[in-house]
Design an enzyme around this catalytic site. Structure first.
Site, PDB file in Angstrom:
ATOM      1  N   SER A 161     -12.262  49.008  14.093  1.00 38.05           N
ATOM      2  CA  SER A 161     -12.670  50.038  14.229  1.00 38.05           C
ATOM      3  C   SER A 161     -11.461  51.062  13.828  1.00 38.05           C
ATOM      4  O   SER A 161     -11.748  52.161  14.277  1.00 38.05           O
ATOM      5  CB  SER A 161     -12.158  50.478  15.767  1.00 38.05           C
ATOM      6  OG  SER A 161     -11.401  50.048  16.479  1.00 38.05           O
ATOM      7  N   GLY A 162     -10.157  50.642  13.306  1.00 40.74           N
ATOM      8  CA  GLY A 162      -9.435  51.731  12.976  1.00 40.74           C
ATOM      9  C   GLY A 162      -7.999  51.489  12.841  1.00 40.74           C
ATOM     10  O   GLY A 162      -7.787  50.442  12.839  1.00 40.74           O
ATOM     11  N   VAL A 180      -4.219  52.276  14.104  1.00 39.96           N
ATOM     12  CA  VAL A 180      -3.915  52.985  15.300  1.00 39.96           C
ATOM     13  C   VAL A 180      -2.076  53.115  14.951  1.00 39.96           C
ATOM     14  O   VAL A 180      -1.015  52.555  14.121  1.00 39.96           O
ATOM     15  CB  VAL A 180      -3.209  51.596  16.885  1.00 39.96           C
ATOM     16  CG1 VAL A 180      -3.238  52.192  17.874  1.00 39.96           C
ATOM     17  CG2 VAL A 180      -4.835  51.362  16.759  1.00 39.96           C
ATOM     18  N   ASP A 232     -16.311  43.659  26.234  1.00 44.24           N
ATOM     19  CA  ASP A 232     -15.130  42.591  24.681  1.00 44.24           C
ATOM     20  C   ASP A 232     -13.946  42.852  25.639  1.00 44.24           C
ATOM     21  O   ASP A 232     -13.053  43.214  25.444  1.00 44.24           O
ATOM     22  CB  ASP A 232     -15.228  43.348  23.780  1.00 44.24           C
ATOM     23  CG  ASP A 232     -14.411  43.018  22.858  1.00 44.24           C
ATOM     24  OD1 ASP A 232     -14.576  42.067  22.248  1.00 44.24           O
ATOM     25  OD2 ASP A 232     -13.399  43.642  21.614  1.00 44.24           O
TER      26      ASP A 232
END
Length: 1003
Positions: free
Chosen positions: A710-711, A713, A832
């Site tokens: 998701s990307g 951090v 999740d």
């Protein structure tokens, strides 16, 4: 005989009379109770309506008693005495009728909502209030001058985190029973009244984070002899600290940091025997420390960033409870007292940027579990203490820019917590102890400017991102195994004695951004393939013996800004592909290059980029005077000239077209970005003490702490002293992926609207057309899975995650889930839940994070288009049903419980079984539950029965049939029952047995 006569002596009329009185009293009591029930319920229901009918108060209804409502507490007569409505999503004002029928109200807590308006004078009518807490709302305006009209019995008054302005009214000093006064984080810009000194019962005074008119601290504060906490951080104090502070005999915590105080520290402060924490950093304090130190309970001292001079007092060695000693950025001189090394509790020792001399105390670290050691920027000599890491907890060792000598202590090889070693600019000799290279947590190793020798290893710590060893005597070849240094971001090794060729595997390091290998003896040709170097911004290979052509592949390193290949033996043409780069600096001087330089470099910006290459040339009109003209005197045929002329015209036409296109494109970008300054949009969900520029400027590889589907951090410092936020960026230069866009919007929609202490706090979101950025509170202890399954826990501090702490984490995560499932309307399911999405703060308090897959349940059929979740945590019904409900989260949470008890990972079982299947099989086959437990808690006999019961609860939660699983409120009730009634294991057993028949036995 006194008192009422015995019943047998009463006459008949008297008996009738007393019976009548009793009946009247009972009826009056019942009527009074019924009156409270009716009128107070009506008032509370009206309040609910005025405050926007928040979903969190849906249980407030006309058919039940207010005493049964969440957040409402009553006395024995059924009258409301306490309202605790923290983080309930309340909006609007505090209405004037709140005190009309809540006449017995003693405590009102409306913290962390969205209430607005001026200070609620209506509270003057609540004459029995003992506690008022309206912190973290949106109240504005000045505080009323007659604030002393509040209840005379008021003990707690908290208005922090609002937007009040002006003065603190002197009348505050008339609330004589006040014990806790909080006015922090407002916009108060007037005076700090001396009348506060009249509050003789005050235990805590917090005025931090205001911009009061510049003034000295009132000396009357010294009359607060019962005060234990004085918090005046960042409140615009000036002048000297009053000597009267020494009269605060009960003071435990003093924070006057980040002000403009000057002069000496009052000597009496170090005589306060109850003082535990002293924060005076970031002021202009000067002078020497007092010689006498009797504050033997001090645990933290931070007087950094001042102008203190003279020696560090020997008296610091007497502070045998001291944990933190920060003296950095002062003008201290002399030796470091030996007594400091004898303090058994010392964890943080930071004295960098002073004028300290002499040798370091040899026993530093021997008697305490030192965590951070920073003596950089002094004039220290001698060796590093051998025992710095004897306690096994050292994570930062910083001693650069001194005159230290000798070898790097071999004992550091056992220091698995070490993240950063900074010893550059000293005179260390010898080789780096081999075990240091592979320390599990090591991310930064900076040793530039010493006399160290040896060769590079093939394998280094998996987290190593910065390696700086320039200006030493390292030798040998760059190892082929360097491709395994996958996290390496900065590699500086200039001015050593490395030899041989650059291995092709070097170019596999996709995160490498800075490479300095200039000033060595490297030879051979440069690698021809460099496509994995897509993060490289700086490439310095000057002053080596490299030969052959410059690889065209360099031209495709799109982020390259700084290229230096000077003083080698490179030959051939300069590849035209270099013209694709947007270089800030280019140096190809002192090589054997030939031919014409590319047109892109034929300007004065690169005038000194090609020196001492006699066979290089430039065009006839080139402004570069140190290159000769490429044109020769040989005649050309008419045909050749014509071809050149035609080609030139064609190039001119293409150039004009390209220029026009580029101009139009730039105008579009200018209109889009330059004329519109708000290309980044910030949406905040809490009061922020940073701006978007603070975040955007820190999105560097050095701050990267994780990445996933998701990307990326980033850990971003927003102040000093370790104040951080975490920023997750979803970015794509073309277009944000639809799936990531949905996750981004889901996270904003959910975390922006809910608030709970066990759910990660989304501070704000920052977005542009092609970038999405979420900023969260930072969790110091990262995620639960790192502690359960990483090597960190088992090899360094196995007792950190003992059973009480594991249970604390389980309860915290259950509270967050319970809030989502039962207190949010409509309910929210996470989808999740896993140990890596349970984050831990500095106290190991759990926060549920990553709501990208979360779903809000509606009254319609809730289905999903694809399986969501992670392997090992996905409930079995996903294989045959698209229905979505809360029981899926219960299953995943049950897996987390099994992880906490067994220490195994979710996918870990026998053969093809996951953890839930394996645990169920073990239980159903009657195997010993003790054998399944994590070895770290298996010997905990004091909690064994509780561990067994939580194991059993995990099995219940992971039942194959969703209907057999308990709800989260039932799970939380069982966990909290154990937490509240430690001696009542029988009750806990009975609670679990409610589900036993249909869950555990059939798993």
């Amino acid at each position: 005989m006194t008192g009422a006569p015995p019943p047998q002596l009463l006459t008949k009329p008297l008996q009738i009379f007393f019976s009548f009185l009793f009946i009247v009293a009972v009826e009056f009591s019942c009527a009074s109770s019924q009156h409270f029930l009716t009128s107070e319920r009506a008032t509370l229901l009206t309040l609910k309506q005025r405050w926007g009918n928040p979903p969190s108060l849906r249980n407030w209804n006309a058919s039940s008693s207010p005493c049964d409502w969440p957040g409402v507490f009553c006395n024995a007569n059924g009258s409301v005495i306490v309202l605790v409505l923290q983080s309930k999503g309340l909006t609007g004002h505090i209405p004037p009728f709140i005190c009309d029928h809540l006449q017995n109200l003693k405590s009102l807590d409306l913290t962390n909502n969205f209430l607005t308006g001026e200070f609620p004078r209506v509270l003057y009518n609540c004459s029995k209030l003992v506690e008022i807490d309206i912190a973290y709302n949106g109240f504005v305006g000045r505080l009323p001058d007659d604030i002393d009209r509040l209840s005379s019995g008021l003990k707690t008054f908290d208005i922090g985190g609002n937007n009040f302005t002006g003065n603190i009214p002197p009348a505050i000093g008339n609330l004589s029973k006040l014990m806790y006064l909080h006015m922090y984080r407002n916009l108060l810009n007037g005076s700090m009244p001396r009348e506060i000194g009249n509050l003789s019962n005050l235990l805590l005074l917090n005025l931090a984070y205001n911009r009061f008119a510049a003034a000295e601290m009132p000396s009357e504060f010294g009359r607060l002899s019962n005060l234990t906490y004085l918090l005046l951080h960042n409140s615009n104090l000036v002048g000297k600290m009053p000597e009267s502070l020494a009269n605060m005999s009960n003071l435990h915590y003093l924070d006057c940091s980040s002000n403009n105080l000057e002069g000496e520290i009052p000597s009496g402060l170090f005589l306060l025997k109850n003082l535990k924490i002293l924060f005076l950093y970031s002021n202009n304090l000067s002078g020497k420390f007092p010689a006498m130190m009797e504050s033997l309970n001090l645990t933290q001292i931070d007087v950094s960033e001042n102008k203190l001079n003279g020696p560090i007092p020997e008296g610091f060695g007497k502070l045998q409870k001291l944990e933190v000693l920060n003296l950095f950025l002062n003008q201290l001189s002399g030796n470091i007292p030996i007594g400091i090394s004898q303090i058994p509790t010392l964890k943080i020792f930071s004295v960098f940027s002073n004028n300290l001399r002499g040798e370091l105390p040899p026993e530093l670290g021997l008697h305490s579990k030192l965590e951070a050691f920073d003596v950089a920027g002094n004039k220290l000599t001698g060796k590093l203490p051998e025992n710095l890491c004897s306690g096994g907890m050292l994570f930062a060792m910083v001693a650069f820019s001194n005159n230290l000598t000798g070898e790097i202590p071999r004992s550091l090889q056992r220091c698995q917590m070490l993240r950063s070693i900074q010893l550059y600019n000293n005179s260390f000799t010898g080789e780096i102890p081999p075990g240091i290279w592979t320390l599990f947590n090591l991310s930064s190793l900076r040793l530039t400017g010493n006399f160290l020798s040896g060769e590079l290893p093939s394998r280094v710590a998996m987290n190593l991102s910065r390696l700086e060893i320039s200006d030493n005597k390292f030798s040998g070849r760059i190892p082929e195994g360097i491709s395994s240094w996958t996290k390496l971001n900065v590699f500086k090794a200039r001015n050593n004695m490395f030899t041989g060729e650059l291995p092709a595997t070097f170019t596999h390091l996709s995160q490498l951004s800075v490479l300095h290998l200039d000033g060595n003896a490297l030879s051979g040709e440069l690698p021809s393939e460099m496509k994995s170097w897509n993060s490289l911004t700086t490439l310095h290979l000057a002053r080596n013996k490299l030969s052959g052509p410059i690889p065209p592949a360099i031209g495709y390193l799109k982020r390259l800004l700084d290229l230096d290949l000077s003083e080698n033996q490179l030959s051939g043409h300069i590849p035209t592909q270099l013209s694709l780069l947007r270089l800030n600096t280019l140096n190809l001087s002192s090589n054997k290059l030939t031919g014409r330089i590319p047109f892109a470099f034929d300007n004065l910006a690169f005038e000194n980029s090609f020196l001492n290459n006699p066979d290089l040339c430039a065009g006839a009109s080139s402004p570069i005077s140190n290159l000769h003209n490429c044109n020769t005197k040989s005649s050309h045929s008419h045909k050749t000239i014509s071809m050149i002329l035609a080609l030139s015209i064609f190039i001119i036409i293409v150039t004009v077209l390209c220029t026009c296109t580029l101009f139009m494109f730039r105008q579009h970008l200018k209109k889009k970005y330059v004329q519109d300054p708000m290309t980044w949009n910030l949406t905040s969900f809490h009061i922020l003490d940073f701006t978007e520029s603070n975040i955007l400027s820190s999105l560097t590889e050095n701050n990267l702490i994780g990445s996933g589907g998701s990307g990326k951090v980033y850990q971003i410092e927003i102040g000093r002293r370790g104040n951080y936020v975490a920023a997750k960026m979803i970015w794509n230069p073309q277009k944000v992926d639809d799936t990531l866009e949905k996750e981004f919007l889901s996270e904003i929609h959910i975390l922006g609207s809910i608030r709970h202490s066990n759910i990660i706090k989304l501070l704000c979101c920052i977005s542009s057309e092609d970038s999405k950025l979420l900023v969260y509170e930072y969790m110091e202890n990262r995620s639960l899975d790192k502690w359960l399954h990483g090597k960190k826990r088992k090899s360094q501090h196995p007792t950190i995650l003992d059973w009480p702490r594991r249970l604390q984490i389980a309860i915290g995560a259950a509270q967050g889930l319970c809030y989502m499932h039962h207190d949010c309307s409509p309910a929210i399911i996470h989808r999740d839940i896993k140990s890596s999405n349970i984050l831990l703060d500095s106290d190991f308090k759990a926060r549920i994070a990553d709501f990208g897959l979360a779903k809000i349940l509606t009254g319609q059929s809730n289905t999903m288009s694809a399986i969501a979740g992670s392997f090992g945590y996905i409930p079995p019904e996903y294989a045959y049903s698209t229905k979505v409900n809360e029981r899926a989260d219960v299953y995943s949470f049950g897996v987390v419980l099994l992880e906490l008890v067994t220490g195994k990972e979710a996918h870990e079982g026998d053969g093809d079984m996951n953890l839930a299947e394996w645990a169920c099989r073990n239980y159903s086959e009657g195997k010993s539950m003790v054998e399944a437990l994590d070895p770290e808690i298996k010997q905990d006999d004091n909690h064994m029965e509780e561990i067994r019961l939580v194991f059993k609860l995990g099995l219940i939660c992971t039942s194959t049939l969703p209907s057999s699983r308990p709800q989260m409120k039932e799970v939380l009730g069982i966990l909290q029952m154990r937490n509240l009634f430690l001696s009542r294991n029988k009750v806990l057993n009975e609670s679990i047995d409610i589900f036993d028949g249909k869950s555990v036995k059939s798993c």
